[in-house]
Design an enzyme around this catalytic site. Structure first.
Site, short mmCIF file in Angstrom:
data_model
loop_
_atom_site.label_atom_id
_atom_site.label_comp_id
_atom_site.label_asym_id
_atom_site.label_seq_id
_atom_site.Cartn_x
_atom_site.Cartn_y
_atom_site.Cartn_z
N ASN A 269 0.84 -1.21 0.00
CA ASN A 269 0.00 0.00 0.00
C ASN A 269 0.87 1.25 0.00
OD1 ASN A 269 -2.15 -1.90 0.74
ND2 ASN A 269 -1.09 -1.91 2.69
N GLU A 302 8.54 -5.07 -0.80
CA GLU A 302 7.41 -4.13 -0.70
C GLU A 302 7.88 -2.71 -0.98
OE1 GLU A 302 4.76 -5.70 -0.76
OE2 GLU A 302 5.56 -7.60 -0.01
N1 TRP Z 1 1.19 -7.58 -3.52
C1 TRP Z 1 1.62 -8.40 -2.41
C2 TRP Z 1 3.09 -8.67 -2.64
O1 TRP Z 1 3.47 -9.53 -3.35
C3 TRP Z 1 0.87 -9.69 -2.30
C4 TRP Z 1 -0.30 -9.71 -1.39
C5 TRP Z 1 -0.32 -9.36 -0.11
C6 TRP Z 1 -1.58 -10.21 -1.66
N2 TRP Z 1 -1.54 -9.62 0.42
C7 TRP Z 1 -2.33 -10.13 -0.50
C8 TRP Z 1 -2.17 -10.73 -2.78
C9 TRP Z 1 -3.65 -10.56 -0.42
C10 TRP Z 1 -3.48 -11.15 -2.72
C11 TRP Z 1 -4.20 -11.07 -1.55
O2 TRP Z 1 3.91 -7.97 -2.22
ZN ZN Z 2 4.82 -8.22 -4.58
#
Ligand code: TRP
Ligand code: ZN
Length: 899
Positions: A269, A302
């Site tokens: 986020n 992240e």
């Molecule tokens: N975007 C996240 C990452 O790879 C992955 C992720 C975190 C996610 N929480 C999630 C994907 C919940 C699907 C649902 O860094």
């Molecule tokens: Zn990721």
């Protein structure tokens, strides 16, 4: 969705731009656990680049509708339904205000807004924002957000959201508020809020261009002593991205928040990363060397998403690898650099080996089963099921191949052009490939097949040496492994494969390489570009018949077929200048031997060890010129899961018998050397999580684990008990406990005193540390077990332990997943008891947390490849889940498995 409805399939080819765009979002939250009211004010306008639509269709789930207004006037023609809200006959541009409510306290899915440990958290990727308020919840709708949070001040003293804090103050009734503004346009999946009793470790840093930045790591108060490493990792990541890619932190403030109930590892986020506690909290007493390294990698991952994912995001979820493959590649490069990689080839190789192990064990298996899909999938039922090894790990290999083909500088040029063209936009994998091609004046059209073809490619190699002309020719033929029908359907033509090769002379040294047609030799490793089904490359001036070192550093995610002799593999293991291929030679030698023994075990024939393997292992173990971390990896046998997948019919019991036999033989034949390695690699003094110290501990604990296999385990038990008691760090303490559990099952008896005592001590000592109690559950779930005491009994008993809680994903993973996925010999018990347990747990989780249930559901997807008895029992368990599971998530998995 009802039980019988056919699931809706979403297809990539159906992509259409949204009929409306949303420019600004203003959210007001009144945070109450059982009923949080959310007021959302949206500036909406028609999308000039889309087909016109009369109605605005917004997505929404599990929401209570309270009211709607357009341009401040109450609006009647709004229909709330199961999947969202239809606003009928809207003008071309307007302000829409929607008021609704949700129930965070009852949200066990951990998607949307939920309560964990009395605090509020959100998880919006991929489609969780629609569980908070109605929206065009798709990544190509980007807006700027202003967020006001109101809550009781005593219960929720900290109120966080994306971006910058622009106002805060007290309200009546003991409540307070905070107002946040995120200056960057973002898709809804990057929205986040956190509210509760949290404290932060803070640092101020100055960014590359001289701007002051505030960094915070937010945790529950008792965890503040475990935040230093995450903060250090964040600072290292910020510096590395400035240096390697010229990318700076764009916000004045960057926050990481840890939460113990979380479905995955962490979430990027904007400005407010939310992490599973497992990837934040560490101190020497509670976290292992592996935990420290994982935290560094995930914090980096992240953070790196801030550019690769957030500033440039995905047009639709089929493009997921655009951000995930690229960001995994970036975190891999970061981790390699942090272990001293740029100057230290051996350290780099150990990281590479670890990454390739994961790819081959997990992604290759995915490609062989019913969930096989291209890096850019063509269709899905539930997008959460496509956060896969293929999208992440194979996707990272695809990005790595650009760098292998273009060089580091060429890759950087491609990245620069990518940001120049696409900053602030939602784009596709094709856009990334075009930026790489255009920045380097290269035609990468054929490279597109890496995104559209599923399955594991195979490169068969034949060689011939002509003494007369001193030419050595290498013929490469590409195809695919016998993957699943799902994969085969996508395979349309040859791939563009960078195939790195070296030639080793009889003295073990690399030969200079001159390809026919070149005027002079250039280097000792060459990247051959295989673009046809078959190509022959001829090297000139080869004075004696060489030994080929193939696919150096694993330059492409393929299987290499080449018929090395055992003596040749031993030679490569001893001499290859490519550290990855030294390791690879040892693995090939061990795999060959283990598969032969597994075949004998399956046929109830006596087992005997090949001296060549023992000799090779002895040489590695005693070679003090090799780094301890390399030796640890080289002396680790391929996993039972990987080996079982190499058999014509997977037979976990036979693989286990063979692998245990080899471990025992290696333990006995090299006992003196293991003991010497144990003594030589102790790390006295204060714990340091450096790669060097971790390498020593790794080799020492591997030695202890081999010694625990000996029939006479007295010595191992003595060493492990002493190590357990004296340990000043979790790496040594958990390795000692594991060795004690292993030594007692190796002798076949019931849990005996040293193991029982250590297990009890461990629990009491760490009762207040959930992440350590997770290890306590996992160690017992992965125990070997005996005929008198199969591990399923231990697991069943632990399901009733007061500390077990199926709603907490980490805890469910530590007991249920560890048993089902990391203890194959016990899980695949011939009586089918493992499968019954699995089905029970998938069904139980399905009602609470579909995302986690669906992960567990995947554990049986390779059922068709097992021996007939197991296959039938697995099918029965799958059918039971298919009949009872309700969620789209689990249904997609089991229906594909049974199809
Ligand atoms: N975007 C996240 C990452 O790879 C992955 C992720 C975190 C996610 N929480 C999630 C994907 C919940 C699907 C649902 O860094
Ligand atoms: Zn990721």
């Amino acid at each position: 969705m009802s039980d019988t409805a056919t699931p809706t399939v979403i297809r990539r080819e159906d992509y259409a731009p949204p009929a409306f765009l949303i420019d600004t979002v203003d959210l007001e939250f009144d945070l109450v656990p059982e009923r949080t009211v959310v007021k959302s004010t949206l500036r909406v306008r028609r999308n000039p680049d889309a087909k016109p639509a009369a109605h605005l269709e917004l997505m929404g789930e599990q929401l209570e509708f309270i009211g709607a207004a357009i341009d401040g006037e109450p609006y009647a023609t709004v229909r709330a339904h199961e999947h969202g809200l239809t606003v009928e006959n809207v003008p071309d541009a307007f302000t829409l205000t929607l008021t609704g409510a949700c129930d965070p306290a009852a949200n066990t899915t951990l998607s949307g807004l939920y309560v964990s440990g009395g605090n509020f958290f959100t998880q919006c990727e991929a489609e969780g924002f629609r569980r908070i308020t109605w929206f065009l919840d798709r990544p190509d709708v980007m807006a700027t957000y202003t967020v006001t949070l109101r809550a009781d001040k005593t219960a929720y003293p900290v109120l966080l959201s994306n971006g910058n804090l622009i106002a805060e103050g007290d309200l009546s009734d003991g409540r307070h508020y905070a107002k946040w503004e995120d200056p960057f346009r973002k898709p809804s999946y990057l929205f986040a809020l956190v509210a509760g009793k949290l404290v932060a470790l803070e640092e101020h840093i100055t960014s590359g261009s001289g701007k002051e930045k505030l960094l915070q790591v937010w945790v529950e108060p008792h965890d503040l002593d475990k935040t230093r490493h995450a903060m250090d990792s964040l600072i290292h990541a910020i510096r590395w991205d400035e240096q390697r890619f010229g990318l700076e932190l764009d916000l004045d403030r960057f926050m990481i928040v840890a939460v113990s109930d979380f479905n995955m590892g962490a979430m990027e986020n904007k400005g407010l990363n939310i992490f599973n506690t497992k990837y934040v909290l560490a101190n020497p007493e509670t976290a292992t060397d592996v935990d420290f390294a994982n935290i560094e990698a995930v914090v980096g991952h992240e953070y790196f998403h801030n550019w690769t994912g957030n500033r440039v995001t995905c047009r639709d979820w089929f493009q997921l690898s655009l951000k995930e493959g690229l960001t995994v590649f970036r975190d891999q490069e970061f981790s390699a650099a942090m272990s001293g990689g740029d100057e230290n080839e051996a350290a780099r190789a150990t990281r590479r080996i670890e990454d390739v192990r994961v790819l081959r064990q997990m992604q290759f298996a995915e490609d062989a089963g019913p969930m096989a899909h291209p890096v850019r999938p063509e269709s899905y039922v539930e997008i959460n099921n496509f956060y896969t090894m293929t999208v992440y790990e194979k996707g990272a290999e695809v990005v790595r191949m650009y760098q292998t083909l273009l060089g580091r500088d060429g890759f950087r040029k491609g990245m620069d052009l990518y940001f120049q063209r696409h900053d602030g936009h939602a784009v596709t994998c094709d856009d990334f490939r075009r930026a790489m091609a255009d920045a380097n004046g290269r035609d990468l059209a054929q490279f597109e097949r890496w995104y559209s073809q599923a399955g594991t490619p195979r490169v068969a190699v034949t060689t011939s040496y002509d003494e007369g002309t001193r030419c050595y020719s290498v013929t490469l033929t590409q195809g695919y492994t016998n993957g699943s029908p799902a994969a085969r359907e996508t395979q349309k033509g040859p791939l563009h494969i960078p195939f790195a090769i070296g030639l080793i002379g009889p003295d073990g040294a690399d030969l200079p390489l001159r390809l026919e047609g070149e005027t002079a030799a250039q280097g000792t490793t060459r990247v051959l570009e295989l673009t046809e089904t078959q190509q022959t490359f001829t090297f000139a001036d080869v004075l004696a018949k060489p030994l080929p070192s193939l696919l150096r550093n694993f330059s492409a995610p393929v299987v290499v077929d080449y018929d090395y002799g055992n003596d040749e593999l031993a030679f490569l293991l001893a001499h290859d200048s490519d550290a990855f291929n030294r390791w690879e030679a040892g693995q090939r030698l061990a795999t060959r031997e283990l598969l032969a023994l597994a075949g004998r075990a399956a046929a109830s024939q006596p087992l005997e060890i090949n001296d060549a393997l023992v000799d090779a292992f002895r040489r590695v173990l005693t070679d003090e010129l090799l780094s301890p971390s390399f030796r640890e990896l080289a002396l680790m046998l391929p996993s039972e899961t990987y080996l079982a997948e190499q058999m014509a019919q997977s037979d976990p019991a036979a693989v286990h018998a063979a692998r245990q036999f080899v471990r025992k033989q290696l333990a006995a034949a090299l006992k003196a050397q293991w003991l010497a390695a144990y003594e030589r690699n102790v790390t006295p003094g204060a714990y340091e999580p450096t790669p060097e110290a971790a390498g020593h501990r790794g080799l020492k604990n591997l030695a202890l684990s081999y010694l625990s296999e000996l029939d006479d385990s007295a010595e191992a038990v003595r060493l492990a008990t002493a190590q357990y008691e004296a340990a000043n760090n979790m790496t040594d303490r958990s390795a000692a406990l594991s060795a004690l559990l292993n030594a007692q099952t190796a002798t076949g008896g019931a849990l005996d005193d040293p193991a029982r005592a250590a297990l009890e001590d461990f629990y009491v000592r760490f009762e207040k540390e959930p992440l350590v109690i997770d290890k306590w559950f996992a160690l017992q779930a992965t125990q070997r077990g005996t005929a008198q005491r199969p591990t399923i009994e231990t697991v069943r008993a632990l399901m009733g332990h007061p500390a077990f809680n199926i709603r907490n994903p980490n805890r469910a993973r530590s007991l249920i997943f560890s048993f089902c996925a990391a203890n194959p010999a016990q899980f695949h018990a011939a009586d089918g008891s493992g499968y019954t347990f699995w089905a029970d747990q998938v069904i139980a989780l399905d009602a609470l947390n579909p995302q986690v249930a669906a992960r567990l559901a995947r554990n049986l997807e390779l059922w068709r490849r097992f021996t007939p008895t197991l296959r039938d029992a697995m099918r029965a368990a799958l059918e039971r889940v298919a009949a009872e599971a309700k969620s789209r998530d689990v249904r997609e998995i089991v229906e594909k498995a049974l199809a």
